[in-house]
Design a protein around this motif. Structure first.
Motif, PDB file in Angstrom:
ATOM      1  N   ASP A  38      44.545  34.793  44.558  1.00  0.00           N
ATOM      2  CA  ASP A  38      43.800  35.156  45.763  1.00  0.00           C
ATOM      3  C   ASP A  38      44.262  36.509  46.300  1.00  0.00           C
ATOM      4  OD1 ASP A  38      42.224  32.894  45.774  1.00  0.00           O
ATOM      5  OD2 ASP A  38      43.544  31.776  47.122  1.00  0.00           O
ATOM      6  N   ARG A  64      42.656  39.111  44.277  1.00  0.00           N
ATOM      7  CA  ARG A  64      41.221  39.143  44.594  1.00  0.00           C
ATOM      8  C   ARG A  64      40.974  39.881  45.917  1.00  0.00           C
ATOM      9  NH1 ARG A  64      40.690  34.232  44.047  1.00  0.00           N
ATOM     10  NH2 ARG A  64      39.898  34.190  41.911  1.00  0.00           N
ATOM     11  N   ASN A  79      38.264  43.822  40.687  1.00  0.00           N
ATOM     12  CA  ASN A  79      37.010  44.528  40.401  1.00  0.00           C
ATOM     13  C   ASN A  79      37.208  46.019  40.152  1.00  0.00           C
ATOM     14  OD1 ASN A  79      35.358  42.265  40.533  1.00  0.00           O
ATOM     15  ND2 ASN A  79      35.024  42.464  42.738  1.00  0.00           N
ATOM     16  N   ARG A 123      27.730  39.521  38.333  1.00  0.00           N
ATOM     17  CA  ARG A 123      28.145  38.186  38.776  1.00  0.00           C
ATOM     18  C   ARG A 123      29.663  38.122  38.959  1.00  0.00           C
ATOM     19  NH1 ARG A 123      27.042  32.324  35.880  1.00  0.00           N
ATOM     20  NH2 ARG A 123      27.820  31.074  37.634  1.00  0.00           N
ATOM     21  N   SER A 124      30.395  38.724  38.015  1.00  0.00           N
ATOM     22  CA  SER A 124      31.856  38.716  38.118  1.00  0.00           C
ATOM     23  C   SER A 124      32.323  39.398  39.396  1.00  0.00           C
ATOM     24  CB  SER A 124      32.480  39.410  36.902  1.00  0.00           C
ATOM     25  OG  SER A 124      33.893  39.383  36.970  1.00  0.00           O
ATOM     26  N   ALA A 146      30.522  39.993  42.209  1.00  0.00           N
ATOM     27  CA  ALA A 146      30.023  39.315  43.409  1.00  0.00           C
ATOM     28  C   ALA A 146      30.827  38.053  43.719  1.00  0.00           C
ATOM     29  CB  ALA A 146      28.547  38.968  43.240  1.00  0.00           C
ATOM     30  N   GLU A 147      31.244  37.348  42.671  1.00  0.00           N
ATOM     31  CA  GLU A 147      31.947  36.077  42.871  1.00  0.00           C
ATOM     32  C   GLU A 147      33.463  36.227  42.785  1.00  0.00           C
ATOM     33  OE1 GLU A 147      30.235  32.866  40.622  1.00  0.00           O
ATOM     34  OE2 GLU A 147      28.210  33.706  40.811  1.00  0.00           O
ATOM     35  N   GLY A 148      33.938  37.445  42.540  1.00  0.00           N
ATOM     36  CA  GLY A 148      35.369  37.695  42.507  1.00  0.00           C
ATOM     37  C   GLY A 148      36.100  36.945  41.422  1.00  0.00           C
ATOM     38  N   TRP A 149      35.513  36.888  40.237  1.00  0.00           N
ATOM     39  CA  TRP A 149      36.106  36.113  39.152  1.00  0.00           C
ATOM     40  C   TRP A 149      37.436  36.701  38.693  1.00  0.00           C
ATOM     41  CZ3 TRP A 149      31.365  35.513  35.354  1.00  0.00           C
ATOM     42  CH2 TRP A 149      30.508  34.508  35.853  1.00  0.00           C
ATOM     43  N   ASP A 178      38.803  31.784  37.098  1.00  0.00           N
ATOM     44  CA  ASP A 178      37.485  31.244  37.427  1.00  0.00           C
ATOM     45  C   ASP A 178      36.687  31.007  36.158  1.00  0.00           C
ATOM     46  OD1 ASP A 178      37.438  31.536  40.500  1.00  0.00           O
ATOM     47  OD2 ASP A 178      38.148  33.481  39.792  1.00  0.00           O
ATOM     48  N   GLU A 230      33.371  28.333  32.498  1.00  0.00           N
ATOM     49  CA  GLU A 230      34.053  28.172  33.778  1.00  0.00           C
ATOM     50  C   GLU A 230      35.196  27.176  33.606  1.00  0.00           C
ATOM     51  OE1 GLU A 230      30.692  25.116  33.875  1.00  0.00           O
ATOM     52  OE2 GLU A 230      31.054  27.144  33.106  1.00  0.00           O
TER      53      GLU A 230
END
Length: 411
Positions: free
Chosen positions: A58, A61, A67, A127-128, A130-133, A171, A194
């Protein structure tokens, strides 16, 4: 104007170009330093607890580091590999486990560019971001191959993979497996699952000497459905596709270097607090004793030399990855050997500094609550990832007659 003139130029295989500006490097090194400072406050306590690093994930992230490499047009920071490698090095000085987690994340996330065709990359990157993978992996090549059997337009996956870094907190997990049967028989596919996919079992068996918080346990697959939309693409022998492996080896070199720098900084702090001196020295304090100054001077100078090589290669990697489809096998081979050179000296300086730092910190620094051993345990554990002697052979063979090693997930 003809239709040909109106057509958009083809998208490059990899979305990165140019190199990091000074402002970009300053931005990300400052963020990495802030994360490292937070990790350093309780690194030893967290290591002893040996829990899956969800809070650390976290932190990565929230910092934006996950990112960094995602192109800005897809919602990411639009950074360069040079900045990513620098961040790994800085964080390794505080916590080698989390540096490994981040390094593997960058390699796994970038699988989008190395394995997916350009037309499919936007959706994955978007997607990665936006979702913070956080991306983990399950590709360890020394295990028996997984079973990937075609079924109803998709596949069924079975088997076991050890050393799956990031798998217990990621994730998503990148998996490589060869297809058995059907029209794609024998092809190696890269696909993304996932963490909670039905039939995916996290064994939680990572309990090693060091890198304890790298979330590198085994993953077992029980008839897991792999849908067509899960597939990134085929793992081929194209030079740009196989450049991913030297990139990960370059990340290794950076975090071994970072561990050495962390051990030096910790040792310096301890030495400056030492009172008195050795009775034969004639110096008022240990820090003013030429013997101790000489040891630190030697280790510091050698670490600085490895650092200069790492910085040179970090920038060069952006050049090579920017060649995309035009990257030749010869160019790929040359940079892989250059990175192998770093791997050799970074491994050696990491181990030497983490070991010899005790020569200047004294017997009191071996107390468990001092935690100086964490540096050695971490670098000793991960430096066994692949034998460094084979990297020396790789460098020597290329230097003698231009021979490069067979393509693999280690070379």
């Amino acid at each position: 104007m003809s239709t040909t003139e109106l057509a958009a130029p083809p998208l490059p295989r990899t979305p990165w170009s140019g190199h990091a500006a000074e402002s970009e490097l300053e931005h990300w090194t400052a963020i990495a330093a802030s994360v490292a400072e937070a990790l350093a406050t309780d690194a030893l306590v967290r290591d002893a607890a040996n829990q899956d690093p969800f809070s650390e994930a976290d932190l990565l992230r929230e910092s934006g580091l996950l990112n960094l490499l995602v192109p800005s047009e897809f919602g990411g920071a639009g950074g360069h590999w040079e900045s990513a490698f620098a961040a790994v090095r800085i964080i390794a000085a505080a916590d080698g486990s989390i540096a490994q987690l981040l390094a593997y994340h960058y390699a796994n996330q970038s699988s989008i560019a190395f394995y997916a065709i350009p037309a499919d990359q936007e959706e994955w990157f978007t997607r990665s971001a936006a979702e913070g993978w956080l991306w983990g992996d399950s590709v360890n090549p020394v295990d028996p191959d997984l079973s990937l059997i075609p079924e109803d337009g998709g596949y069924r996956l079975n088997g076991l993979k050890r050393f799956s870094t990031g798998s217990s907190v990621g994730d998503v997990i990148v998996v490589n497996a060869a297809v058995s049967g059907g029209e794609h028989d024998g092809k190696v596919l890269a696909f993304v699952l996932e963490r909670g996919r039905e039939g995916l079992e996290l064994l939680g068996d990572w309990d090693h000497l060091g890198q304890r918080l790298s979330a590198s346990g085994s993953v077992k697959y029980h008839n897991v459905l792999v849908a067509p939309e899960d597939v990134l693409g085929e793992v081929t022998s194209e030079p740009i596709v196989t450049l991913l492996t030297p990139g990960l080896q370059l990340a290794f070199g950076n975090f071994y270097l970072g561990i050495a720098e962390g051990a030096l900084a910790a040792g310096r702090k301890i030495l400056l607090k030492r009172k008195n001196s050795w009775f034969l020295s004639g110096a008022p304090t240990y820090a003013l004793d030429p013997v101790f100054q000489r040891v630190l001077g030697e280790l510091k100078a050698r670490t600085a030399a490895v650092g200069a090589l790492a910085e040179k290669l970090n920038r060069r990697f952006d050049i090579e990855v920017g060649r995309a489809e035009s990257l030749s096998a010869a160019q790929r081979g040359d940079v892989a050997v250059a990175i192998a050179e770093l791997k050799v000296v970074a491994t050696e300086i990491g181990l030497e500094v983490a070991n010899r730092i005790y020569e200047v910190t004294g017997s009191s620094s071996t107390k468990n609550d001092v935690g100086l051993d964490l540096f050695w345990r971490n670098v000793r554990t991960h430096s066994l990832h692949d034998p460094v002697d084979y990297k020396k052979i790789e460098v020597g063979a290329y230097f003698l007659d231009g021979t490069t090693q067979p393509l693999s997930l280690y070379t």
